[in-house]
Design an enzyme around this catalytic site. Structure first.
Site, PDB file in Angstrom:
ATOM      1  N   ARG A 345       0.923  -0.891  -0.227  1.00 37.53           N
ATOM      2  CA  ARG A 345      -0.047  -0.180  -0.259  1.00 37.53           C
ATOM      3  C   ARG A 345       0.810   0.926   0.277  1.00 37.53           C
ATOM      4  O   ARG A 345       1.635   1.759   0.769  1.00 37.53           O
ATOM      5  CB  ARG A 345      -1.102   0.212   1.580  1.00 37.53           C
ATOM      6  CG  ARG A 345      -1.814   1.470   1.476  1.00 37.53           C
ATOM      7  CD  ARG A 345      -2.877   0.820   2.588  1.00 37.53           C
ATOM      8  NE  ARG A 345      -3.813   2.268   2.074  1.00 37.53           N
ATOM      9  CZ  ARG A 345      -3.688   3.258   2.928  1.00 37.53           C
ATOM     10  NH1 ARG A 345      -2.509   3.473   3.245  1.00 37.53           N
ATOM     11  NH2 ARG A 345      -4.740   4.407   2.605  1.00 37.53           N
ATOM     12  N   HIS A 349       4.547   3.780  -6.122  1.00 38.27           N
ATOM     13  CA  HIS A 349       4.384   4.935  -6.054  1.00 38.27           C
ATOM     14  C   HIS A 349       6.193   5.861  -5.815  1.00 38.27           C
ATOM     15  O   HIS A 349       5.730   7.299  -6.353  1.00 38.27           O
ATOM     16  CB  HIS A 349       3.397   6.226  -5.511  1.00 38.27           C
ATOM     17  CG  HIS A 349       2.978   5.657  -3.931  1.00 38.27           C
ATOM     18  ND1 HIS A 349       2.314   7.101  -4.031  1.00 38.27           N
ATOM     19  CD2 HIS A 349       4.154   5.454  -3.169  1.00 38.27           C
ATOM     20  CE1 HIS A 349       2.011   7.301  -2.704  1.00 38.27           C
ATOM     21  NE2 HIS A 349       3.771   6.425  -2.105  1.00 38.27           N
TER      22      HIS A 349
HETATM   23  C1  LIG Z   1       4.104   5.960   2.055  1.00 40.71           C
HETATM   24  S1  LIG Z   1       4.456   4.780   3.201  1.00 40.71           S
HETATM   25  C2  LIG Z   1       2.653   4.118   3.056  1.00 40.71           C
HETATM   26  C3  LIG Z   1       3.372   3.355   4.318  1.00 40.71           C
HETATM   27  C4  LIG Z   1       2.019   2.526   5.011  1.00 40.71           C
HETATM   28  N1  LIG Z   1       1.635   1.224   3.583  1.00 40.71           N
HETATM   29  C5  LIG Z   1       0.565   2.972   3.804  1.00 40.71           C
HETATM   30  O1  LIG Z   1       0.032   2.637   3.681  1.00 40.71           O
HETATM   31  O2  LIG Z   1       0.451   3.384   4.738  1.00 40.71           O
HETATM   32  C6  LIG Z   1       5.637   4.083   2.924  1.00 40.71           C
HETATM   33  C7  LIG Z   1       6.821   3.269   3.406  1.00 40.71           C
HETATM   34  O3  LIG Z   1       7.877   2.810   2.856  1.00 40.71           O
HETATM   35  C8  LIG Z   1       9.060   2.412   3.586  1.00 40.71           C
HETATM   36  N2  LIG Z   1      10.032   2.316   3.573  1.00 40.71           N
HETATM   37  C9  LIG Z   1      10.731   2.776   2.340  1.00 40.71           C
HETATM   38  N3  LIG Z   1      11.714   2.357   2.155  1.00 40.71           N
HETATM   39  C10 LIG Z   1      11.747   0.911   2.293  1.00 40.71           C
HETATM   40  C11 LIG Z   1      12.856   0.047   2.298  1.00 40.71           C
HETATM   41  N4  LIG Z   1      13.844   0.029   1.493  1.00 40.71           N
HETATM   42  N5  LIG Z   1      12.400  -1.245   3.001  1.00 40.71           N
HETATM   43  C12 LIG Z   1      11.107  -1.161   3.663  1.00 40.71           C
HETATM   44  N6  LIG Z   1      10.447   0.103   4.059  1.00 40.71           N
HETATM   45  C13 LIG Z   1      10.876   1.178   2.899  1.00 40.71           C
HETATM   46  C14 LIG Z   1       8.175   3.808   4.449  1.00 40.71           C
HETATM   47  O4  LIG Z   1       9.019   3.483   5.819  1.00 40.71           O
HETATM   48  C15 LIG Z   1       7.085   4.205   4.714  1.00 40.71           C
HETATM   49  O5  LIG Z   1       6.808   3.331   6.107  1.00 40.71           O
END
Ligand SMILES: C[S@@+](CC[C@H](N)C(=O)[O-])C[C@H]1O[C@@H](n2cnc3c(N)ncnc32)[C@H](O)[C@@H]1O
Length: 470
Positions: A345, A349
């Site tokens: 989710r 993007h």
């Molecule tokens: C836009 S948020 C979406 C969070 C959640 N899925 C939601 O719908 O509320 C993107 C998430 O991806 C995580 N993220 C970014 N790069 C990552 C990586 N390389 N491995 C794991 N998580 C990552 C961020 O910490 C963040 O919590």
């Protein structure tokens, strides 16, 4: 001239009036503060009213593009960043909160006495915004909140904010955080878009360490890491609150609509990849307690989720093992094999095509033939007819949609601006992309997946894209 748009506007206004009359209510007034619990706000979000209001906004946008002097239209568009800058300044000056208890308005001198901004500059800022229907100038230099400005209320007192400024947005509805974040680091980054695009390396690298925001703030690493830099304490907290605020674009239980979680066998394993602190998993888990869940994210986020979210809100789920929180980098090999569902989710993007492919391929390598991939993201409509999706049976199930009446743009133009703005937020902040259905289809195909259906959730800007192993 413009008779067609004129007809669409008046017919839609009549339908909205009739819907409100049915309930003995009136459409919420633009001149009064936003009241989220008012019955009139609920009616304004009903599918029939939203359909009519979208037609009105689309037709008005089309009509004004038709009738405005072209130079005026273009210059107003080019100068739109001044409106964003003014909005950011008004919010950082706590103007909405200062005006909250003054329904008859306050003078720029009284506002200035509370936020320390120069009263004359403040008046110019608020006047520009009032001209765009955000705040009202009731008498010269006296302003009050209206339905749009008060939507951005943190609901904290001015004293509370001023005595703990770093935490201004923590525990708030998040809309103010989202707008401040957009008008601060995102807008600063956007002003370097051309430099980014024409850079021989950055322009097409697809790497997260390259972004227009990185050019603006002079860093060469993923924006996630930049947010953790000393000095960014306010911005990182605001960003987290903004993410919470962005959930307002979804109905509260959107994740429970669309994909049928009840179709999974008992104890089926759902992996929430990049699940943040686990808000989405919590919702699914509460409705489907007989499934098993793993929330994966970066170590810092998982730790925060454990101490600040799950321990307070749903500690039993951790102690009985229904939910496991796991630090995992989704750009590396997926640790969990043969999950029933990989949920992504608002993850893809954040990444350009090459990196999104890496994430999807790792999930594909860990998938079994029965694994389902559920992507929740915006699908950006083309600005023209997409004939491949128009008729049931020709395109992807769930993607067919009714065409708006001529001569409106196929994507409803200004009524549907959010997916395009979200796309640029992603590009500027993370070198990411909100995708068209064509791009999703290609990206998934190239990563070993095949889209089987798309779910539209009423009132949500996100779609659910269900894919299986190709
Ligand atoms: C836009 S948020 C979406 C969070 C959640 N899925 C939601 O719908 O509320 C993107 C998430 O991806 C995580 N993220 C970014 N790069 C990552 C990586 N390389 N491995 C794991 N998580 C990552 C961020 O910490 C963040 O919590």
């Amino acid at each position: 001239m413009a008779q067609a748009q004129n007809y669409i506007i008046s017919a839609s206004v009549d339908q909205i009036d009739a819907a409100f009359e049915n309930f003995g209510q009136q459409y919420p007034s633009l001149d009064k503060p936003f009241n989220p619990t008012a019955p009139s706000e609920a009616i304004s979000l009903s599918p029939e009213v939203v359909r009519c209001s979208s037609l009105i906004v689309a037709a008005c946008g089309h009509l004004s593009a038709n009738v405005n002097v072209p130079a005026m239209s273009i210059y107003a568009t080019a100068g739109g960043f001044h409106v964003s800058a003014a909005l950011g300044a008004a919010l950082e000056g706590n103007t909405v909160e200062i005006l909250r208890d003054h329904p008859s308005g306050l003078s720029i001198y009284d506002i200035s006495a509370q936020n320390g901004m120069d009263p004359i500059h403040l008046g110019r800022i608020l006047r520009l915004l009032a001209t765009h229907h955000i705040f009202i100038e009731i008498t010269p230099n006296v302003f009050k909140n209206n339905r749009l400005s008060s939507m951005m209320d943190t609901l904290k007192t001015v004293n509370e904010i001023q005595s703990d400024p770093e935490n201004k947005h923590v525990g708030t509805p998040g809309m103010s955080a989202l707008i401040e974040h957009t008008c601060d680091e995102i807008m600063k980054g956007a002003s370097f878009l051309t430099e980014f695009l024409t850079d021989p390396v950055m322009g097409s690298s697809g790497a997260q360490e390259h972004s227009p925001m990185g050019v603006a703030f002079k860093y060469n690493k993923p924006s996630w890491e930049w947010y953790e830099n000393p000095g960014n304490e306010y911005r990182v907290k605001r960003f987290m609150a903004a993410m919470e605020g962005s959930t307002k674009f979804d109905p509260p239980n959107a994740i429970l609509q669309g994909f049928d979680w009840g179709s999974l066998p008992s104890k089926a394993l759902v992996v929430d990849v990049g699940g943040g602190m686990g808000h989405t998993t919590k919702k699914i888990c509460e409705a489907y307690p007989d499934l098993k869940y793993v929330v994966q994210d970066r170590p810092m986020v998982i730790e925060q989720g454990r101490s600040k979210f799950w321990r307070n809100e749903f500690s039993e789920a951790l102690s009985d093992g229904s939910v496991v929180l796991q630090a995992h980098d989704f750009l590396t090999e997926q640790l969990i094999l043969h999950a029933n569902v990989f949920l992504c989710r608002m993850i893809l993007h954040d990444y350009g095509r090459s990196m999104a492919k890496v994430i999807l391929q790792h999930l594909r390598d860990a998938a079994s033939q029965d694994t389902k991939l559920l992507i929740v993201d915006t699908i950006v409509p083309y600005a023209c007819l997409d004939e491949s999706q128009m008729e049931a049976g020709r395109g992807i199930p769930g993607m067919e949609f009714p065409q708006p009446p001529a001569p409106l743009l196929a994507n409803l133009g200004k009524a549907n601006a959010i997916p395009y703005i979200a796309d640029f937020q992603m590009l500027v902040g993370f070198n990411g992309e909100e995708r068209t259905i064509g791009t999703f289809t290609e990206l998934l195909y190239e990563s070993g997946w095949k889209i089987t259906r798309v779910f539209t959730i009423p009132g949500s800007i996100h779609k659910q894209i269900l894919a299986v192993v190709a």
